[in-house]
Scaffold this motif. Sequence first.
Motif, PDB file in Angstrom:
ATOM      1  N   ASP A   1       5.555 -17.907   1.461  1.00  0.00           N
ATOM      2  CA  ASP A   1       4.559 -17.167   2.237  1.00  0.00           C
ATOM      3  C   ASP A   1       4.062 -15.997   1.390  1.00  0.00           C
ATOM      4  N   ILE A   2       3.037 -16.222   0.590  1.00  0.00           N
ATOM      5  CA  ILE A   2       2.512 -15.194  -0.307  1.00  0.00           C
ATOM      6  C   ILE A   2       1.529 -14.313   0.459  1.00  0.00           C
ATOM      7  N   ARG A   3       1.764 -13.006   0.373  1.00  0.00           N
ATOM      8  CA  ARG A   3       0.913 -12.037   1.048  1.00  0.00           C
ATOM      9  C   ARG A   3       0.251 -11.135   0.018  1.00  0.00           C
ATOM     10  N   THR A   4      -1.052 -11.110   0.027  1.00  0.00           N
ATOM     11  CA  THR A   4      -1.807 -10.302  -0.930  1.00  0.00           C
ATOM     12  C   THR A   4      -1.847  -8.854  -0.467  1.00  0.00           C
ATOM     13  N   ILE A   5      -1.448  -7.953  -1.367  1.00  0.00           N
ATOM     14  CA  ILE A   5      -1.523  -6.513  -1.100  1.00  0.00           C
ATOM     15  C   ILE A   5      -2.884  -5.997  -1.593  1.00  0.00           C
ATOM     16  N   ASN A   6      -3.204  -6.326  -2.829  1.00  0.00           N
ATOM     17  CA  ASN A   6      -4.519  -6.021  -3.400  1.00  0.00           C
ATOM     18  C   ASN A   6      -4.780  -7.030  -4.513  1.00  0.00           C
ATOM     19  N   ASP A   7      -5.826  -6.856  -5.269  1.00  0.00           N
ATOM     20  CA  ASP A   7      -6.171  -7.873  -6.258  1.00  0.00           C
ATOM     21  C   ASP A   7      -5.212  -7.944  -7.440  1.00  0.00           C
TER      22      ASP A   7
ATOM     23  N   ASP B   1      -3.212   7.142  -3.675  1.00  0.00           N
ATOM     24  CA  ASP B   1      -3.273   7.759  -2.347  1.00  0.00           C
ATOM     25  C   ASP B   1      -2.318   7.040  -1.389  1.00  0.00           C
ATOM     26  N   PRO B   2      -1.318   7.741  -0.860  1.00  0.00           N
ATOM     27  CA  PRO B   2      -0.367   7.098   0.048  1.00  0.00           C
ATOM     28  C   PRO B   2      -1.020   6.445   1.266  1.00  0.00           C
ATOM     29  N   GLU B   3      -2.099   7.027   1.774  1.00  0.00           N
ATOM     30  CA  GLU B   3      -2.760   6.427   2.935  1.00  0.00           C
ATOM     31  C   GLU B   3      -3.333   5.058   2.587  1.00  0.00           C
ATOM     32  N   VAL B   4      -3.907   4.934   1.411  1.00  0.00           N
ATOM     33  CA  VAL B   4      -4.433   3.639   0.967  1.00  0.00           C
ATOM     34  C   VAL B   4      -3.287   2.641   0.815  1.00  0.00           C
ATOM     35  N   LEU B   5      -2.180   3.078   0.256  1.00  0.00           N
ATOM     36  CA  LEU B   5      -1.012   2.204   0.086  1.00  0.00           C
ATOM     37  C   LEU B   5      -0.502   1.704   1.431  1.00  0.00           C
ATOM     38  N   VAL B   6      -0.398   2.611   2.385  1.00  0.00           N
ATOM     39  CA  VAL B   6       0.064   2.247   3.735  1.00  0.00           C
ATOM     40  C   VAL B   6      -0.893   1.233   4.362  1.00  0.00           C
ATOM     41  N   GLN B   7      -2.185   1.457   4.218  1.00  0.00           N
ATOM     42  CA  GLN B   7      -3.168   0.533   4.789  1.00  0.00           C
ATOM     43  C   GLN B   7      -3.104  -0.835   4.123  1.00  0.00           C
ATOM     44  N   GLN B   8      -2.974  -0.867   2.802  1.00  0.00           N
ATOM     45  CA  GLN B   8      -2.892  -2.153   2.103  1.00  0.00           C
ATOM     46  C   GLN B   8      -1.639  -2.918   2.527  1.00  0.00           C
TER      47      GLN B   8
ATOM     48  N   LEU C   1       8.730  -1.407  -3.292  1.00  0.00           N
ATOM     49  CA  LEU C   1       8.809  -0.989  -4.691  1.00  0.00           C
ATOM     50  C   LEU C   1       7.410  -0.799  -5.278  1.00  0.00           C
ATOM     51  N   TRP C   2       6.505  -1.718  -4.976  1.00  0.00           N
ATOM     52  CA  TRP C   2       5.125  -1.565  -5.435  1.00  0.00           C
ATOM     53  C   TRP C   2       4.541  -0.243  -4.923  1.00  0.00           C
ATOM     54  N   ALA C   3       4.697   0.023  -3.630  1.00  0.00           N
ATOM     55  CA  ALA C   3       4.113   1.226  -3.038  1.00  0.00           C
ATOM     56  C   ALA C   3       4.693   2.494  -3.664  1.00  0.00           C
TER      57      ALA C   3
END
Length: 154
Positions: free
Chosen positions: A3-9, A115-122, A104-106
């Motif tokens: 089950d691969i989940r994309t965080i960002n590109d 930006d932590p908010e962007v990380l949380v949203q992704q 770990l990525w975050a």
Amino acid sequence: MADIRTINDRISVAPQIAPDDLAAIRAAGFVAIVNNRPDEEEAGQPSGEAIRAAAEAQGLAYTAIPVTHAGFSHPQLDAMAAALVAADGPVLAYCRSGTRSCNLWALAAAKAGRDPEVLVQQARAAGYDLGGLRPTLDALAAAHPAADEAPPQA
């Protein structure tokens, strides 16, 4: 396949993968694998060596950054950031459920000044909750000397 989940590109996460999954992972466009799971965490899981051999046979880079119950360390965050920077394309990180890999990525991205908010949203968009890490993400990002100049996907 997992089950691969994309965080960002640049980064996706997944639960445990198997050596037989690596051809499909490569076909999906990934160029590197990051293993965040220690060997023998659970009976029957494929060894990191088996995943490494299968990844390399498919032409994929492989990095092991096992995260145990002891939690995360700065050397692990630095190793994750280095693996992402070294990859010339999308990276798939995996652990038992995908959560440690996402965390770990975050943490690595926050340490690089993202930006932590962007990380949380992704992470949320991929089905992961970073709420418990938010104070640490904020502290890591604030400690970065040039937070506004961080690479977009570090």
